[in-house]
Design an enzyme around this catalytic site. Structure first.
Site, PDB file in Angstrom:
ATOM      1  N   TYR A  53       0.762  -1.433  -0.015  1.00 25.77           N
ATOM      2  CA  TYR A  53      -0.002  -0.222  -0.045  1.00 25.77           C
ATOM      3  C   TYR A  53       0.871   1.269  -0.193  1.00 25.77           C
ATOM      4  O   TYR A  53       2.047   1.414   0.309  1.00 25.77           O
ATOM      5  CB  TYR A  53      -0.934  -0.039   1.211  1.00 25.77           C
ATOM      6  CG  TYR A  53      -2.020  -0.953   1.417  1.00 25.77           C
ATOM      7  CD1 TYR A  53      -2.310  -1.878   0.014  1.00 25.77           C
ATOM      8  CD2 TYR A  53      -2.535  -1.457   2.683  1.00 25.77           C
ATOM      9  CE1 TYR A  53      -3.060  -2.927   0.257  1.00 25.77           C
ATOM     10  CE2 TYR A  53      -3.476  -2.525   2.448  1.00 25.77           C
ATOM     11  CZ  TYR A  53      -3.791  -3.149   1.502  1.00 25.77           C
ATOM     12  OH  TYR A  53      -4.861  -4.142   1.525  1.00 25.77           O
ATOM     13  N   LEU A 245     -21.807  -0.259  -3.709  1.00 26.60           N
ATOM     14  CA  LEU A 245     -22.666  -0.645  -2.870  1.00 26.60           C
ATOM     15  C   LEU A 245     -23.433   0.576  -2.053  1.00 26.60           C
ATOM     16  O   LEU A 245     -24.422   0.699  -1.572  1.00 26.60           O
ATOM     17  CB  LEU A 245     -22.613  -1.727  -1.906  1.00 26.60           C
ATOM     18  CG  LEU A 245     -22.763  -3.078  -2.656  1.00 26.60           C
ATOM     19  CD1 LEU A 245     -22.186  -4.091  -1.898  1.00 26.60           C
ATOM     20  CD2 LEU A 245     -24.160  -3.541  -3.405  1.00 26.60           C
TER      21      LEU A 245
END
Length: 350
Positions: A53, A245
């Site tokens: 990351y 979502l």
């Protein structure tokens, strides 16, 4: 914040875990610190990172996320109150992680280099949960054709699961790692890890970190039984389907600063039936008077095999919304309607 046991260990982790992969790319150091401060104040004691990351993975940014967590530990003094998880990469074509990659990413030299670098970046002398980010085996993942799990041939320099566990065992003995886990793993791979630990003097995996959401419930097919029977709890990532979502990408919307807008790397979720399923779940949330993001997180949190749902945000208001899902329990009517939508659309974004 509800606490749950991590595998068969004596470690208790919050039911929500703060994901940090935006720190160092979409979020500055100050913003990352503010997110960790807020999460900690709300009872989240679990942080998830990776040597890879921030996302998207790039040579010039690799390691920034862990370094931001490290300065937060130094400034806040909270290290001993936090369960820290990070990961070592599996087999990859990204050749800039380290030198001397003569036998894949998961040989002894590579793992020992990776863990020492993560410890330095994180400004700590131990990692609570050290995870294999994805297998060293030649397998598919991250939304690619799942049939390749069966079709993939073993590569010549594949590091065995036993050898990986032996190396991890030495890290545990050295005090650098407390517990270990896997990520983006199959049912076969997970059981091999479990049975190998039973046959040899090597650590037992405590967790598995895989994608799980209302548009991707493939974990339920084979891994859920493994998870429950073997006490290898799920740490779910992408329970918001990378933001889909929440409804923010509906009808082609591209919000300023959103991952899709910035990087256009979310094709795993861009299928016509996925869009229809997202519309159906968002409509259900509206009907039930729920925030769609909170409904999605609460659904994942309600699963019997779930240890912790990893949440991530780029803006504080997003994080506040997500954290509030910790207090939300879905009633049987809503859960039944979620299952009905799933029966209609299936796993549209595996």
């Amino acid at each position: 914040m509800e606490q749950r046991r991590l595998g068969r260990t004596d470690v208790q982790v919050s039911a929500l875990c703060l994901g940090t992969m935006t720190f160092g790319e979409q979020n500055s150091e100050a913003e990352g610190h503010a997110q960790m401060d807020y999460a900690f104040e709300k009872g989240i004691n679990f942080l998830d990172a990776a040597e890879l990351y921030p996302i998207p993975a790039k040579k010039e940014t690799q390691g920034r996320t862990e370094r931001i967590i490290g300065t937060w530990f130094r400034n806040s003094g909270h290290r001993d109150q936090v369960v820290l998880a990070t990961k070592v990469v599996g087999r990859t074509v990204m050749d800039w992680f380290r030198d001397n990659r003569e036998k894949g990413e998961l040989n002894r030299k590579q793992i020992e280099f990776a863990v020492d670098r993560s410890l330095k970046n994180l400004q700590t002398d131990y990692i609570d949960l050290y995870q294999i980010h994805w297998p060293d085996r030649n397998v598919s993942g991250f939304g690619s054709n799942p049939s390749r799990w069966q079709d993939a041939e073993a590569v010549e320099d594949e590091n065995s699961i036993q050898s990986t566990l032996e190396i991890m065992g030495d890290l545990v003995k050295a005090g650098k790692v407390r517990h270990i886990g896997v990520s983006n793993e199959s049912a076969w791979g997970t059981m091999r890890y479990v049975t190998t630990s039973e046959l040899y003097d090597v650590p037992r995996i405590a967790s598995i970190q895989n994608a799980y959401s209302m548009v991707n419930r493939t974990f339920e097919t084979g891994l859920a039984e493994v998870s429950r029977r073997e006490n290898v709890g799920l740490l779910a990532y992408s329970s918001l389907a990378q933001g889909y979502l929440t409804g923010k990408y509906r009808h082609g919307a591209l919000p300023t600063g959103a991952r899709k807008t910035l990087f256009n790397k979310m094709q795993r979720y861009e299928h016509p039936r996925t869009f229809e399923a997202v519309d159906a779940y968002c409509a259900l949330a509206k009907e039930a008077g729920l925030d769609p993001a909170q409904m999605a997180i609460a659904f994942a949190k309600s699963r019997s095999f779930m240890t912790s749902v990893i949440i991530g945000a780029t803006r504080m208001e997003q994080l506040e919304t997500d954290v509030a899902a910790a207090d939300l329990s879905l009633n049987e009517d809503v859960l039944g309607k979620i299952d009905a939508i799933h029966q209609e659309f299936g796993n549209t974004a595996p």
